[in-house]
Design a protein around this motif. Sequence first.
Motif, PDB file in Angstrom:
ATOM      1  N   LYS A  79      39.423  46.145  41.582  1.00 26.87           N
ATOM      2  CA  LYS A  79      40.104  44.962  42.113  1.00 26.87           C
ATOM      3  C   LYS A  79      39.735  43.701  41.333  1.00 26.87           C
ATOM      4  O   LYS A  79      40.532  42.784  41.217  1.00 26.87           O
ATOM      5  CB  LYS A  79      39.748  44.787  43.589  1.00 26.87           C
ATOM      6  N   TRP A  80      38.513  43.663  40.797  1.00 25.14           N
ATOM      7  CA  TRP A  80      38.023  42.467  40.135  1.00 25.14           C
ATOM      8  C   TRP A  80      37.885  42.654  38.620  1.00 25.14           C
ATOM      9  O   TRP A  80      37.128  41.953  37.963  1.00 25.14           O
ATOM     10  CB  TRP A  80      36.683  42.062  40.737  1.00 25.14           C
ATOM     11  N   ALA A  81      38.646  43.598  38.080  1.00 27.56           N
ATOM     12  CA  ALA A  81      38.535  43.916  36.652  1.00 27.56           C
ATOM     13  C   ALA A  81      38.929  42.743  35.764  1.00 27.56           C
ATOM     14  O   ALA A  81      38.432  42.626  34.629  1.00 27.56           O
ATOM     15  CB  ALA A  81      39.391  45.140  36.318  1.00 27.56           C
ATOM     16  N   ASP A  82      39.790  41.862  36.245  1.00 25.27           N
ATOM     17  CA  ASP A  82      40.317  40.802  35.388  1.00 25.27           C
ATOM     18  C   ASP A  82      39.785  39.415  35.733  1.00 25.27           C
ATOM     19  O   ASP A  82      40.306  38.420  35.235  1.00 25.27           O
ATOM     20  CB  ASP A  82      41.849  40.789  35.466  1.00 25.27           C
ATOM     21  N   VAL A  83      38.738  39.338  36.561  1.00 22.49           N
ATOM     22  CA  VAL A  83      38.187  38.012  36.860  1.00 22.49           C
ATOM     23  C   VAL A  83      37.412  37.522  35.634  1.00 22.49           C
ATOM     24  O   VAL A  83      37.004  38.322  34.780  1.00 22.49           O
ATOM     25  CB  VAL A  83      37.262  38.045  38.094  1.00 22.49           C
ATOM     26  N   PRO A  84      37.199  36.196  35.477  1.00 18.76           N
ATOM     27  CA  PRO A  84      36.440  35.697  34.325  1.00 18.76           C
ATOM     28  C   PRO A  84      35.067  36.358  34.222  1.00 18.76           C
ATOM     29  O   PRO A  84      34.431  36.667  35.239  1.00 18.76           O
ATOM     30  CB  PRO A  84      36.323  34.194  34.624  1.00 18.76           C
ATOM     31  N   TYR A  85      34.625  36.571  32.980  1.00 24.69           N
ATOM     32  CA  TYR A  85      33.387  37.313  32.739  1.00 24.69           C
ATOM     33  C   TYR A  85      32.210  36.705  33.498  1.00 24.69           C
ATOM     34  O   TYR A  85      31.391  37.422  34.082  1.00 24.69           O
ATOM     35  CB  TYR A  85      33.098  37.333  31.236  1.00 24.69           C
ATOM     36  N   SER A  86      32.116  35.393  33.521  1.00 24.57           N
ATOM     37  CA  SER A  86      30.977  34.734  34.165  1.00 24.57           C
ATOM     38  C   SER A  86      31.006  34.857  35.678  1.00 24.57           C
ATOM     39  O   SER A  86      29.998  34.609  36.349  1.00 24.57           O
ATOM     40  CB  SER A  86      30.934  33.255  33.776  1.00 24.57           C
ATOM     41  N   LYS A  87      32.162  35.245  36.235  1.00 28.69           N
ATOM     42  CA  LYS A  87      32.303  35.367  37.683  1.00 28.69           C
ATOM     43  C   LYS A  87      32.468  36.809  38.137  1.00 28.69           C
ATOM     44  O   LYS A  87      32.749  37.065  39.313  1.00 28.69           O
ATOM     45  CB  LYS A  87      33.499  34.535  38.158  1.00 28.69           C
ATOM     46  N   ARG A  88      32.306  37.768  37.215  1.00 32.71           N
ATOM     47  CA  ARG A  88      32.471  39.173  37.557  1.00 32.71           C
ATOM     48  C   ARG A  88      31.461  39.557  38.641  1.00 32.71           C
ATOM     49  O   ARG A  88      30.396  38.928  38.770  1.00 32.71           O
ATOM     50  CB  ARG A  88      32.280  40.050  36.310  1.00 32.71           C
ATOM     51  N   PRO A  89      31.751  40.564  39.443  1.00 26.03           N
ATOM     52  CA  PRO A  89      30.852  40.927  40.546  1.00 26.03           C
ATOM     53  C   PRO A  89      29.404  41.154  40.119  1.00 26.03           C
ATOM     54  O   PRO A  89      28.472  40.743  40.809  1.00 26.03           O
ATOM     55  CB  PRO A  89      31.488  42.213  41.093  1.00 26.03           C
TER      56      PRO A  89
END
Length: 370
Positions: A79-89
């Motif tokens: 679900k979070w594969a495309d969030v910004p790198y610095s905000k990844r889970p």
Amino acid sequence: MATQKLLVLPGDGIGPEVMGEVEKIVGWFTRRGVAAFEIERGLVGGSAYDAHGESISNADMALAQAADAVLFGAVGGPKWADVPYSKRPEAGLLRLRRDLGLFANLRPAICFPALAAASSLKPEVVEGLDILIVRELTGGVYFGEPKEIVTLEDGSQRAVDTQLYTTGEIERITRVAFELAKTRRNKVSSAEKHNVMKSGVLWKQVVTRVHKAEFADVELEHVLADNCAMQLVRRPKQYDVLVTDNLFGDILSDIAAMLTGSLGMLPSASLGAEDPATGKRKALYEPVHGSAPDIAGKGIANPIATVSSFSMALRYSFKAIAAADLLDKAITNVLAAGLRTADIQSDNTHVVGTAAMGDAILAELERLSA
């Protein structure tokens, strides 16, 4: 009785499911008077990103700073594969490690007698296995700078990750390993790559010096990390305490996990420096397994790694050794009775779900305490 503050961060995927079983057991120990546990809850990983736009909020970081221990589930998922790198889970977990100063990661790899046949190796190779991997957690290639992807003049790209260690970082993790070895079989194996890496050269030099000056009564051996990986699947019981850096520790501890039969069986503790005034350490306890999004919500995840992580909290943060031993014994007995979650099932065993496994451990705690 002093109240112990526990911050519960279930996270994503199966994290909330397995953490629910741990909270039952925390409640049982509170009722038994082992400690007065006060539970606070927060968000981390993808769930925190959905709520706050960050992998962990400043408010929840403040709760972590104030807690006597943090219980962590798992983070991440497609679900979070495309969030910004610095905000990844996963950035939430890295921030917890960094801001709490959790430099020492302890990962026991214990093969329960009832699960020897569940390992991918022959039972005689893993029966009686009891290894403790001590992984440096806040240095090395995961935190070293520069860490970047740059575009070159010809349009191609270059990625850089920096492996960086200082003398002090190596000394403090080495001391943790030697101190723990003195409570076990008195042997430390130090894994690095001094044959090709300058950081490995320094690592070996510092470990050797600390051993000679402070822990000469503990057996020390040096092993190249790639050979160590091979030896873990060839003759794992030769190791007692294995100390290594962040990257190699990540890899070697996952190899050791599979020797036990399942990632669902492996707990871990991440510890900070001891406060000279109180003797306490910042600490985070988590299962080694990930968020397993493919089985999330199905009620079939194995909660034992997370339950065992709480056992480590009892042992290392709350000095409740008898309580930790009791919980470990309850887990051993439940497995010996033939109860299994799907990841560790075998012939002539009874497969149960997440909640049923948690309930069985609780029932065994009651029986042992009667």
